[in-house]
Enzyme design. Structure first.
Site, PDB file in Angstrom:
ATOM      1  N   GLN A   1      16.138   1.106  -4.576  1.00  0.00           N
ATOM      2  CA  GLN A   1      15.331   0.250  -4.568  1.00  0.00           C
ATOM      3  C   GLN A   1      14.887  -0.884  -4.211  1.00  0.00           C
ATOM      4  O   GLN A   1      14.291  -1.685  -3.409  1.00  0.00           O
ATOM      5  CB  GLN A   1      14.548   0.718  -5.812  1.00  0.00           C
ATOM      6  CG  GLN A   1      12.865   0.139  -6.380  1.00  0.00           C
ATOM      7  CD  GLN A   1      12.373   0.814  -6.095  1.00  0.00           C
ATOM      8  OE1 GLN A   1      12.705   2.959  -6.643  1.00  0.00           O
ATOM      9  NE2 GLN A   1      10.982   1.071  -6.033  1.00  0.00           N
TER      10      GLN A   1
ATOM     11  N   LYS B   1      12.118  -4.005 -10.103  1.00  0.00           N
ATOM     12  CA  LYS B   1      11.151  -3.084 -10.313  1.00  0.00           C
ATOM     13  C   LYS B   1      11.533  -2.009  -9.920  1.00  0.00           C
ATOM     14  O   LYS B   1      11.906  -1.301  -8.734  1.00  0.00           O
ATOM     15  CB  LYS B   1       9.782  -3.767  -9.302  1.00  0.00           C
ATOM     16  CG  LYS B   1       8.354  -3.021  -8.852  1.00  0.00           C
ATOM     17  CD  LYS B   1       7.374  -3.321  -9.568  1.00  0.00           C
ATOM     18  CE  LYS B   1       6.667  -2.049 -10.169  1.00  0.00           C
ATOM     19  NZ  LYS B   1       7.098  -0.812 -10.943  1.00  0.00           N
TER      20      LYS B   1
ATOM     21  N   ASN C   1       3.635  14.612  -6.698  1.00  0.00           N
ATOM     22  CA  ASN C   1       2.654  13.188  -6.684  1.00  0.00           C
ATOM     23  C   ASN C   1       2.746  12.586  -4.881  1.00  0.00           C
ATOM     24  O   ASN C   1       1.707  13.158  -4.201  1.00  0.00           O
ATOM     25  CB  ASN C   1       2.787  11.969  -7.315  1.00  0.00           C
ATOM     26  CG  ASN C   1       2.161  10.689  -6.885  1.00  0.00           C
ATOM     27  OD1 ASN C   1       2.472   9.607  -6.293  1.00  0.00           O
ATOM     28  ND2 ASN C   1       0.807   9.798  -7.373  1.00  0.00           N
TER      29      ASN C   1
ATOM     30  N   SER D   1       2.166  -0.139  -5.565  1.00  0.00           N
ATOM     31  CA  SER D   1       2.856  -1.389  -7.570  1.00  0.00           C
ATOM     32  C   SER D   1       2.459  -2.839  -7.634  1.00  0.00           C
ATOM     33  O   SER D   1       2.209  -3.019  -8.469  1.00  0.00           O
ATOM     34  CB  SER D   1       4.188  -0.152  -7.670  1.00  0.00           C
ATOM     35  OG  SER D   1       4.195   0.546  -8.567  1.00  0.00           O
TER      36      SER D   1
ATOM     37  N   GLY E   1       6.269   5.393 -12.408  1.00  0.00           N
ATOM     38  CA  GLY E   1       6.838   6.788 -12.620  1.00  0.00           C
ATOM     39  C   GLY E   1       7.854   6.994 -11.028  1.00  0.00           C
ATOM     40  O   GLY E   1       7.995   6.228 -10.173  1.00  0.00           O
ATOM     41  N   ASP E   2       8.125   7.844 -11.237  1.00  0.00           N
ATOM     42  CA  ASP E   2       8.767   8.932 -10.289  1.00  0.00           C
ATOM     43  C   ASP E   2       8.927  10.617 -10.777  1.00  0.00           C
ATOM     44  O   ASP E   2       8.106  10.840 -11.451  1.00  0.00           O
ATOM     45  CB  ASP E   2      10.318   8.091 -10.305  1.00  0.00           C
ATOM     46  CG  ASP E   2      11.603   8.443  -8.972  1.00  0.00           C
ATOM     47  OD1 ASP E   2      10.780   8.296  -8.141  1.00  0.00           O
ATOM     48  OD2 ASP E   2      11.716   9.575  -8.978  1.00  0.00           O
TER      49      ASP E   2
ATOM     50  N   LYS F   1      15.760   0.422 -11.958  1.00  0.00           N
ATOM     51  CA  LYS F   1      15.840   1.821 -12.388  1.00  0.00           C
ATOM     52  C   LYS F   1      15.561   2.343 -13.370  1.00  0.00           C
ATOM     53  O   LYS F   1      16.281   2.448 -14.073  1.00  0.00           O
ATOM     54  CB  LYS F   1      15.976   2.826 -10.974  1.00  0.00           C
ATOM     55  CG  LYS F   1      15.650   4.575 -10.215  1.00  0.00           C
ATOM     56  CD  LYS F   1      13.216   3.900  -9.419  1.00  0.00           C
ATOM     57  CE  LYS F   1      13.295   5.289  -9.041  1.00  0.00           C
ATOM     58  NZ  LYS F   1      12.222   5.050  -7.897  1.00  0.00           N
TER      59      LYS F   1
ATOM     60  N   LYS G   1      14.280  -1.417   0.083  1.00  0.00           N
ATOM     61  CA  LYS G   1      12.442  -1.042  -0.315  1.00  0.00           C
ATOM     62  C   LYS G   1      12.261  -1.440  -0.550  1.00  0.00           C
ATOM     63  O   LYS G   1      11.190  -2.565   0.375  1.00  0.00           O
ATOM     64  CB  LYS G   1      12.552   0.213  -1.275  1.00  0.00           C
ATOM     65  CG  LYS G   1      10.826   1.279  -0.784  1.00  0.00           C
ATOM     66  CD  LYS G   1      10.464   2.161  -1.875  1.00  0.00           C
ATOM     67  CE  LYS G   1      11.960   2.632  -2.127  1.00  0.00           C
ATOM     68  NZ  LYS G   1      11.616   4.164  -3.170  1.00  0.00           N
TER      69      LYS G   1
HETATM   70  P1  NDP Z   1       6.888  14.658  -9.081  1.00  0.00           P
HETATM   71  O1  NDP Z   1       7.688  15.028 -10.215  1.00  0.00           O
HETATM   72  O2  NDP Z   1       5.590  14.514  -8.935  1.00  0.00           O
HETATM   73  O3  NDP Z   1       6.934  15.996  -7.983  1.00  0.00           O
HETATM   74  C1  NDP Z   1       7.862  16.712  -7.632  1.00  0.00           C
HETATM   75  C2  NDP Z   1       8.148  17.005  -6.728  1.00  0.00           C
HETATM   76  O4  NDP Z   1      10.003  17.576  -6.337  1.00  0.00           O
HETATM   77  C3  NDP Z   1       7.794  18.777  -7.623  1.00  0.00           C
HETATM   78  O5  NDP Z   1       7.820  19.784  -6.527  1.00  0.00           O
HETATM   79  C4  NDP Z   1       9.677  19.580  -7.913  1.00  0.00           C
HETATM   80  O6  NDP Z   1       9.780  20.707  -7.695  1.00  0.00           O
HETATM   81  C5  NDP Z   1      10.295  18.783  -6.567  1.00  0.00           C
HETATM   82  N1  NDP Z   1      11.954  18.626  -6.589  1.00  0.00           N
HETATM   83  C6  NDP Z   1      12.717  18.206  -8.194  1.00  0.00           C
HETATM   84  N2  NDP Z   1      13.697  18.197  -8.360  1.00  0.00           N
HETATM   85  C7  NDP Z   1      13.657  19.215  -7.232  1.00  0.00           C
HETATM   86  C8  NDP Z   1      14.755  19.304  -7.543  1.00  0.00           C
HETATM   87  N3  NDP Z   1      15.782  19.340  -7.919  1.00  0.00           N
HETATM   88  N4  NDP Z   1      14.821  20.520  -6.136  1.00  0.00           N
HETATM   89  C9  NDP Z   1      14.210  21.789  -5.655  1.00  0.00           C
HETATM   90  N5  NDP Z   1      13.081  20.319  -5.576  1.00  0.00           N
HETATM   91  C10 NDP Z   1      12.134  19.891  -6.784  1.00  0.00           C
HETATM   92  O7  NDP Z   1       7.658  13.172  -8.615  1.00  0.00           O
HETATM   93  P2  NDP Z   1       7.485  12.236  -7.528  1.00  0.00           P
HETATM   94  O8  NDP Z   1       6.092  13.256  -5.978  1.00  0.00           O
HETATM   95  O9  NDP Z   1       6.517  11.539  -7.927  1.00  0.00           O
HETATM   96  O10 NDP Z   1       8.559  12.340  -6.467  1.00  0.00           O
HETATM   97  C11 NDP Z   1       9.178  13.515  -5.675  1.00  0.00           C
HETATM   98  C12 NDP Z   1       9.854  12.275  -4.909  1.00  0.00           C
HETATM   99  O11 NDP Z   1       9.980  11.283  -4.062  1.00  0.00           O
HETATM  100  C13 NDP Z   1      11.440  11.699  -5.654  1.00  0.00           C
HETATM  101  O12 NDP Z   1      12.400  12.112  -4.909  1.00  0.00           O
HETATM  102  C14 NDP Z   1      10.966  10.332  -5.742  1.00  0.00           C
HETATM  103  O13 NDP Z   1      12.123   9.362  -6.441  1.00  0.00           O
HETATM  104  C15 NDP Z   1      10.598   9.366  -4.652  1.00  0.00           C
HETATM  105  N6  NDP Z   1       9.185   8.362  -4.832  1.00  0.00           N
HETATM  106  C16 NDP Z   1       8.474   8.583  -5.682  1.00  0.00           C
HETATM  107  C17 NDP Z   1       7.721   7.387  -6.233  1.00  0.00           C
HETATM  108  C18 NDP Z   1       6.091   7.219  -6.367  1.00  0.00           C
HETATM  109  O14 NDP Z   1       5.836   6.512  -6.513  1.00  0.00           O
HETATM  110  N7  NDP Z   1       6.462   8.800  -6.931  1.00  0.00           N
HETATM  111  C19 NDP Z   1       7.647   7.087  -5.159  1.00  0.00           C
HETATM  112  C20 NDP Z   1       8.896   6.547  -3.460  1.00  0.00           C
HETATM  113  C21 NDP Z   1       9.404   7.996  -3.940  1.00  0.00           C
HETATM  114  P3  NDP Z   1       9.611  21.734  -9.493  1.00  0.00           P
HETATM  115  O15 NDP Z   1       8.131  21.404 -10.158  1.00  0.00           O
HETATM  116  O16 NDP Z   1       9.597  22.489  -8.911  1.00  0.00           O
HETATM  117  O17 NDP Z   1      10.859  20.462 -10.431  1.00  0.00           O
HETATM  118  O1  2IT Z   2      11.446   4.957  -5.497  1.00  0.00           O
HETATM  119  C1  2IT Z   2      10.179   4.586  -5.968  1.00  0.00           C
HETATM  120  O2  2IT Z   2       9.369   3.383  -4.895  1.00  0.00           O
HETATM  121  C2  2IT Z   2       9.334   4.656  -6.741  1.00  0.00           C
HETATM  122  N1  2IT Z   2       9.145   5.816  -7.241  1.00  0.00           N
HETATM  123  C3  2IT Z   2       8.358   4.207  -7.354  1.00  0.00           C
HETATM  124  C4  2IT Z   2       8.471   2.746  -8.015  1.00  0.00           C
HETATM  125  C5  2IT Z   2       7.512   2.073  -7.925  1.00  0.00           C
HETATM  126  O3  2IT Z   2       7.404   0.671  -9.304  1.00  0.00           O
HETATM  127  O4  2IT Z   2       6.377   2.075  -8.138  1.00  0.00           O
END
Ligand code: NDP
Ligand code: 2IT
Length: 449
Positions: free
Chosen positions: A114, A93, A243, A380, A168-169, A129, A117
């Site tokens: 992951q 997952k 997100n 999830s 998603g991620d 992943k 976690k």
């Molecule tokens: P999104 O794509 O929705 O947003 C990513 C954000 O981070 C954007 O603002 C983006 O800016 C910025 N970003 C991405 N890459 C870089 C970089 N190299 N340098 C600076 N800023 C950057 O992704 P999420 O919000 O889903 O994910 C953000 C983090 O949270 C990641 O590390 C992800 O692995 C983690 N995460 C996500 C989960 C989820 O449910 N979505 C769950 C747990 C962890 P820009 O638009 O300019 O690229």
């Molecule tokens: O890093 C993370 O935990 C996620 N991007 C969410 C993974 C998931 O299966 O919901």
């Protein structure tokens, strides 16, 4: 970072040899093994069963070609990955990331993290992943759709609701999940919960969109409460505006704090009066715009080029919610000098190893990613449960379960830290608690996988 236990030092040396130059993966492994020396000392049975040797090698890494055609008819090729890291406690997952920086090293570090976690959530989910070096920026909706379909055409061979359930991620949200789900259904002629983060009209869970950001705040709240503190009247800086960052922002306000800065990969916006959540959500989620456009709508806000300078903004609480290694040793020292009391990682591995050491030495509250951002995958897991039961819970029901899970994670991480002689160190606590469940399951199931 030094690995005290001799066996674990050898395990790490082997990982270095097998994965040369994979710096993100090696960083994640080093951090976890660094915390596990105390476990290896106490548990020779786990050493003898080869658990440490096995847990640092993914069960499977799939790499594939994705060919797709742009709106002008030009053919493009990207690389796709899925790491099926560990299935000891449940089906693989974990999310899918679309970003040009995606490599085998990035996907392996994410799959490794992951695994622990997911174990911490208490739900039966193994670690996985995936992703691609595809850059969604500037692509049309149709290009995104064709890419997602091509990606799923190959991935469908390897996943399933009881095998591996992606989500998603970075760069993958509801739109991309929808296109991938559609393609999976077309290929298999099966309507199953093979992906999470789905739209609400076709099996998605209420509160999944908000879950990672909300969960990070619930976790931070637990840390703050342990010191008799809360979010009330605290000044908060959040990196990113995707997100995770957006819904962390919403929850900070609900809990009485004020978010004064947010960013994207180009720069950050600062407003001492507080960032307007509804406006930022509209700009980023609906219009898919840039943070630099925010001051056009809010004259008191200022935009600064360069995302890493966001950590120079004085705050009580910092929530790095963008990407790996976005917060280095110098940024950590600046935050500490400016009086930060708590840092919780909404992103995966946003702090460098040096930054983590700075926070731990300063004795501030520090919530590591695998604990603080587990709310997303936990929800999830709740989506999978609802899909299996063929029913859906209300927003409030899911949110209550999420809160309870985040409390539980805080409790198990702090309890493990105390039991293993590093009270208050949630990095060690989360690593140890997450590891032990997976390790016991692997031992019980015998050698091979
Ligand atoms: P999104 O794509 O929705 O947003 C990513 C954000 O981070 C954007 O603002 C983006 O800016 C910025 N970003 C991405 N890459 C870089 C970089 N190299 N340098 C600076 N800023 C950057 O992704 P999420 O919000 O889903 O994910 C953000 C983090 O949270 C990641 O590390 C992800 O692995 C983690 N995460 C996500 C989960 C989820 O449910 N979505 C769950 C747990 C962890 P820009 O638009 O300019 O690229
Ligand atoms: O890093 C993370 O935990 C996620 N991007 C969410 C993974 C998931 O299966 O919901």
């Amino acid at each position: 970072m030094v690995i005290q236990n001799k066996h674990l030092a050898q395990v790490y040396a082997d990982v270095e040899k097998r994965n040369p130059g994979e710096k993100e993966y090696l960083q994640a492994v080093l951090e976890v093994l660094g915390s596990l020396s105390v476990v290896a000392d106490k548990r020779p049975d786990l050493v003898d069963a080869g658990i440490f040797d096995r847990i640092v090698e993914p069960e499977r890494l799939i790499r594939f070609r994705i060919s797709w055609v742009d709106d002008k008819g030009k053919v493009h090729v990207n690389i796709g990955y899925r790491v099926q890291y560990n299935s000891a406690i449940g089906p693989y997952k974990g999310g899918i990331r679309f970003h040009p920086s995606v490599s085998a090293s990035v996907i392996k570090f994410l799959g490794f993290e992951q695994t622990f976690k997911n174990s911490l959530t208490g739900l039966p989910m193994g670690g996985g992943k995936g992703g691609s070096d595809f850059d969604p920026k500037g692509k049309s909706d149709n290009e995104i759709m064709r890419f997602c379909q091509s990606f799923m055409t190959e991935l469908a061979k390897h996943i399933g609701p009881d095998t591996d359930v992606p989500a998603g991620d970075i760069g993958v949200g509801a739109r991309e999940i929808g296109y991938m789900f559609g393609q999976y259904k077309r290929l298999r002629n099966e309507f199953t919960g093979v992906l999470t983060g789905k739209g609400l009209t076709y099996g998605g869970s209420l509160a999944r969109t908000q879950a990672t950001g909300y969960g990070a705040c619930y976790f931070t709240n637990e840390m703050l409460a342990s010191k008799g503190e809360s979010f009330k009247d605290k000044v908060v800086v959040i990196s990113g505006s995707g997100n995770v960052a957006l819904y962390a922002c919403e929850k900070v306000y609900e809990l009485g704090g004020k978010v004064v800065a947010m960013s994207d990969s180009n720069g950050y916006v600062y407003d001492e009066n507080g960032i307007d959540f509804a406006l930022m959500k509209q700009l980023k989620e609906v219009e898919r715009g840039r943070v630099s456009e925010y001051p056009n709508r809010v004259p008191t806000a200022k935009y600064f080029e360069g995302c890493s300078n966001i950590w120079s903004v004085k705050c009580d609480i910092a929530l790095p919610c963008a990407t790996q290694n976005e917060l280095d040793g110098d940024a950590a020292r600046t935050l500490v000098k400016n009086g930060v009391i708590a840092v919780a990682e909404g992103a995966n591995m946003p702090s460098t190893l040096e930054a983590v050491e700075v926070f731990l030495e300063a004795g501030i509250l520090f919530g590591p990613a695998k604990a603080a951002n587990a709310g997303g995958v936990a929800t999830s897991g709740l989506e999978m449960t609802q899909n299996s039961m063929r029913l859906s819970w209300t927003f409030e029901e899911v949110d209550e379960k999420l809160k309870a899970i985040m409390k539980g994670i805080y409790k198990s991480a702090s309890k493990a830290a105390e039991e293993y002689g590093c009270k208050g160190n949630l990095v060690a606590g989360a690593n140890i608690a997450g590891f032990l469940k997976v390790a016991e399951a692997m031992k019980a199931q015998g050698v091979s996988y």
